[in-house]
Design a protein around this motif. Structure first.
Motif, PDB file in Angstrom:
ATOM      1  N   MET A   8      -5.419  -5.661 -13.536  1.00 47.68           N
ATOM      2  CA  MET A   8      -6.123  -4.624 -12.779  1.00 47.68           C
ATOM      3  C   MET A   8      -6.163  -3.347 -13.611  1.00 47.68           C
ATOM      4  O   MET A   8      -5.172  -2.992 -14.244  1.00 47.68           O
ATOM      5  CB  MET A   8      -5.390  -4.356 -11.457  1.00 47.68           C
ATOM      6  N   VAL A  19     -11.518   1.325  -9.998  1.00 45.53           N
ATOM      7  CA  VAL A  19     -10.557   0.223 -10.037  1.00 45.53           C
ATOM      8  C   VAL A  19     -11.334  -1.047 -10.369  1.00 45.53           C
ATOM      9  O   VAL A  19     -12.423  -1.273  -9.842  1.00 45.53           O
ATOM     10  CB  VAL A  19      -9.810   0.053  -8.692  1.00 45.53           C
ATOM     11  N   LEU A  77      -1.844 -10.860  -9.666  1.00 48.48           N
ATOM     12  CA  LEU A  77      -2.097  -9.909 -10.752  1.00 48.48           C
ATOM     13  C   LEU A  77      -0.963  -9.967 -11.775  1.00 48.48           C
ATOM     14  O   LEU A  77       0.206  -9.932 -11.412  1.00 48.48           O
ATOM     15  CB  LEU A  77      -2.213  -8.478 -10.209  1.00 48.48           C
ATOM     16  N   ILE A  80      -0.827  -4.154 -14.128  1.00 50.82           N
ATOM     17  CA  ILE A  80      -1.654  -3.031 -13.706  1.00 50.82           C
ATOM     18  C   ILE A  80      -1.800  -2.134 -14.923  1.00 50.82           C
ATOM     19  O   ILE A  80      -0.795  -1.674 -15.476  1.00 50.82           O
ATOM     20  CB  ILE A  80      -0.968  -2.204 -12.588  1.00 50.82           C
ATOM     21  N   ALA A  99      -0.971   3.738  -9.507  1.00 55.03           N
ATOM     22  CA  ALA A  99      -0.654   2.536 -10.291  1.00 55.03           C
ATOM     23  C   ALA A  99       0.843   2.225 -10.195  1.00 55.03           C
ATOM     24  O   ALA A  99       1.238   1.068  -9.983  1.00 55.03           O
ATOM     25  CB  ALA A  99      -1.047   2.748 -11.751  1.00 55.03           C
ATOM     26  N   ALA A 103       2.583  -1.117  -8.629  1.00 55.31           N
ATOM     27  CA  ALA A 103       3.444  -1.893  -9.530  1.00 55.31           C
ATOM     28  C   ALA A 103       4.834  -2.064  -8.910  1.00 55.31           C
ATOM     29  O   ALA A 103       5.415  -3.152  -8.948  1.00 55.31           O
ATOM     30  CB  ALA A 103       3.551  -1.197 -10.884  1.00 55.31           C
ATOM     31  N   LEU A 110       3.545  -2.781 -15.568  1.00 57.98           N
ATOM     32  CA  LEU A 110       2.658  -1.623 -15.687  1.00 57.98           C
ATOM     33  C   LEU A 110       2.365  -1.378 -17.167  1.00 57.98           C
ATOM     34  O   LEU A 110       3.255  -1.431 -18.000  1.00 57.98           O
ATOM     35  CB  LEU A 110       3.371  -0.419 -15.068  1.00 57.98           C
ATOM     36  N   ALA A 311      -8.955  -2.062 -17.935  1.00 61.28           N
ATOM     37  CA  ALA A 311      -8.321  -3.375 -17.778  1.00 61.28           C
ATOM     38  C   ALA A 311      -8.503  -4.215 -19.045  1.00 61.28           C
ATOM     39  O   ALA A 311      -7.601  -4.961 -19.445  1.00 61.28           O
ATOM     40  CB  ALA A 311      -8.904  -4.096 -16.564  1.00 61.28           C
TER      41      ALA A 311
ATOM     42  N   SER B  85      -0.885  -0.882   0.240  1.00 65.58           N
ATOM     43  CA  SER B  85      -0.628  -2.150  -0.439  1.00 65.58           C
ATOM     44  C   SER B  85       0.450  -2.969   0.258  1.00 65.58           C
ATOM     45  O   SER B  85       0.513  -4.180   0.091  1.00 65.58           O
ATOM     46  CB  SER B  85      -0.300  -1.929  -1.912  1.00 65.58           C
TER      47      SER B  85
END
Ligand SMILES: [Zn+2]
Lengths: 340, 235
Positions: A8, A19, A77, A80, A99, A103, A110, A311, B85
């Motif tokens: 991401m 994003v 994922l 990030i 972020a 994470a 990250l 990304a 989230s």
């Protein structure tokens, strides 16, 4: 079979909240950009505090849209990737902290990305990179020639000593009373006019790959002033064409010279000004002479700020083992060369 | 129930974890170091020490301002992103109310928490405990300290002042309010994140996407633009 890699990207360095999610470094599975351009228009430029406020308003909306587009869950994922800098510090802080929160919440690695590395890697979403390569980066904040001998390795061989090309465009546009952002308006006007006005080209030292656009900008302002003093009106389309010709001449000539000297296989155009039709056409024409060198020009949507490019660059950083921790900060003056 | 409370609205960085009837952990510092570098590590450390995993959180409570624009935004961004989230509710509480809630609990009178807002101005509001509940007497606002004390004087009641920026405004307050003014000691000036969590504990969750800080002030460029285009700011 190798497992697919999903990264991401998060980008908030200026006035776009973005994003995206990329598969295996090259395939876009989600790409969401919320632009604030309308909010800054009346001020004739980006107001940092307004940009920061908008990022906070947009951030989770943009996340949600990206996750829906990709149809993935957080545990799918692999990392990030977020823009650490350069850019507006207050704006960068929103992306960096968002972020870090994701994470942490989902225990995802990250990765910190340089904004310009992102612009260059936008090309990998179009065409696989073939090293050694050269990238001409032209945007509102940057004008540089970057040499890459391999993935994640950046050598800045030339950069602007004063204004970025995009800045010169915006200032000239203001002189011609064109609305913000001025770049696309100059480009459009230039297509209608002829380069009849003699404007300077800053070549600097013979072997230099650096750029300078402040002299050209002043020359445009002086020309308009002189015409007005004589009571004559200047044809804006001719002035735009002359200005654009001067910028493009320098950019294309220096890029061609570096292409030959560094014996590169590929030349990548990157940054917001890469959307300029005049520049795209001039590069295409110049490179028809160089049969062994591939010229890559990304589509417009990947030239302006977006998170797919972050990304894409983040995928390489992730594969090289780069990791950021929860103390990651925004770095408005981040250096491209040491950032890998 | 596991509530995470976050306050980064001024120099004080505060993080707390609360269960239904217990404060599990609290982290407070009052140093001039960027919250961006320290907020997430503080959350991580506190949760680890308390043995709480992110997916065990049931609510995020955040101090939503007023305060430093950048500071408030860091806390609000972290809070929004965590709440979204993890799919849990978010509750915003006035950063001034947090100060008042702690210091004013056993004070029979009005409580005026304040943050410096430069050029003789403050962010402040007026609060009072009534039957054990903290009530807002005057909404949070941004004004000159001299105007504020004049307003308070007319109320003719004891006022307790609290906040780390008190030294900047103390003289103006004393000269107008004299014996009507009371001042909290230094142990009260850091907003307590546990108090923030408690204030938000029973409040209903807000819409996460549209959740924004309460800056109180407009952006300076907007004010100038409106002046230049002679649009009156309507409150
Ligand atoms: Zn950019």
């Amino acid at each position: 079979m190798k497992k697919d890699l999903f990264i991401m990207g998060i980008e908030t360095s200026c006035d776009e909240t973005a994003v995206a999610i990329i598969k295996n470094g090259t395939e876009i599975v989600a790409n969401v950009v919320a632009s604030q351009i309308e909010s800054h228009k009346r001020f004739g430029g980006v107001v940092p505090e307004i940009a920061s406020r908008h990022h906070v308003e947009q951030v989770t909306i943009v996340f949600e849209e990206a996750m829906q587009q990709a149809n993935l869950t957080f545990n799918q994922l692999d990392a990030i990737a977020v823009t650490e800098g350069p850019g507006l510090v207050g704006a960068l802080l929103i992306g960096v902290n968002a972020a870090k929160a994701i994470a942490f919440a989902h225990n995802i690695p990250l990765v910190a990305v340089h904004h310009i590395a992102g612009h260059i890697y936008a090309n990998r979403l179009v065409e696989e990179m073939k090293f050694p390569l050269l990238s001409l980066v032209v945007s509102g904040g940057h004008t540089e020639l970057v040499f890459m001998k391999e993935h994640g390795h950046f050598q800045v061989i030339g950069e602007t000593r004063d204004d970025a090309a995009g800045e010169a465009y915006d200032k000239v546009a203001r002189t011609l009373n064109l609305p913000y952002p001025g770049g696309p308006h100059i480009d459009r006007l230039a297509q209608e006019g002829e380069p009849t006005i003699d404007l300077p080209r800053a070549w600097l030292e013979e072997d230099s790959y650096d750029f300078s656009f402040s002299g050209l900008k002043s020359a445009v302002i002086n020309t308009v002033h002189n015409f007005t003093q004589r009571g004559e009106t200047i044809a804006p389309e001719n002035l735009a064409a002359s200005f654009q010709q001067s910028v493009i001449d320098v950019l294309v000539t220096k890029t061609m010279r570096a292409t030959k000297e560094y014996k590169v296989n590929q030349v990548l155009l990157a940054g917001g000004v890469a959307a300029n039709k005049g520049l795209r056409a001039a590069l295409n024409e110049a490179f028809t002479q160089l049969k062994d060198v591939e010229l890559v020009i990304p589509p417009l949507s990947l030239c302006t700020d977006n998170a797919a490019m972050i990304a894409a660059a983040g995928t390489i950083m992730f594969e090289k083992g780069q990791r950021a921790d929860l103390a990651l900060n925004a770095n408005p003056g981040l250096d491209l060369e040491i950032h890998n | 129930m596991s509530i995470l409370a976050i306050d980064t609205s001024n120099y004080t960085l505060g993080v707390a974890l609360l269960e239904e009837d217990k404060v599990t952990g609290e982290y407070i510092t009052n140093v001039k170091v960027n919250h961006s570098v320290r907020a997430m590590p503080a959350i991580q450390t506190l949760m680890k020490d308390c043995g709480v995993e992110p997916n065990q959180l049931t609510k995020i409570v955040v101090a939503k301002g007023p305060g430093s624009y950048t500071g408030v935004r860091i806390g609000v961004t972290i809070a929004k992103t965590l709440a979204w989230s993890l799919n849990i509710p978010i509750v915003g509480v006035s950063s001034l109310e947090v100060l008042a809630a702690h210091t004013g609990r056993y004070f029979k009178g009005l409580v005026a928490p304040l943050f410096d807002a430069r050029r003789g101005q403050i962010y402040t509001g007026l609060y009072q405990y009534q039957n054990g509940m903290l009530e807002t007497v005057i909404e949070d606002q941004n004004l000159l300290t001299v105007d504020w004390v004049e307003k308070l004087k007319s109320l003719n009641q004891p006022v307790l002042f609290v906040g780390n920026d008190l030294p900047i405004h103390r003289e103006v307050i004393v000269s107008e309010l004299k014996e009507q003014a009371f001042f909290a000691d230094i142990t009260e000036h850091n907003p307590r994140p546990a108090e923030l969590g408690l204030l938000g504990r029973d409040r209903q969750g807000e819409d996460i996407h549209s959740f924004v800080p309460n800056y109180i002030r407009l952006v300076e460029a907007e004010v100038k633009w409106m002046e230049a285009n002679s649009i009156n700011e309507t409150k």
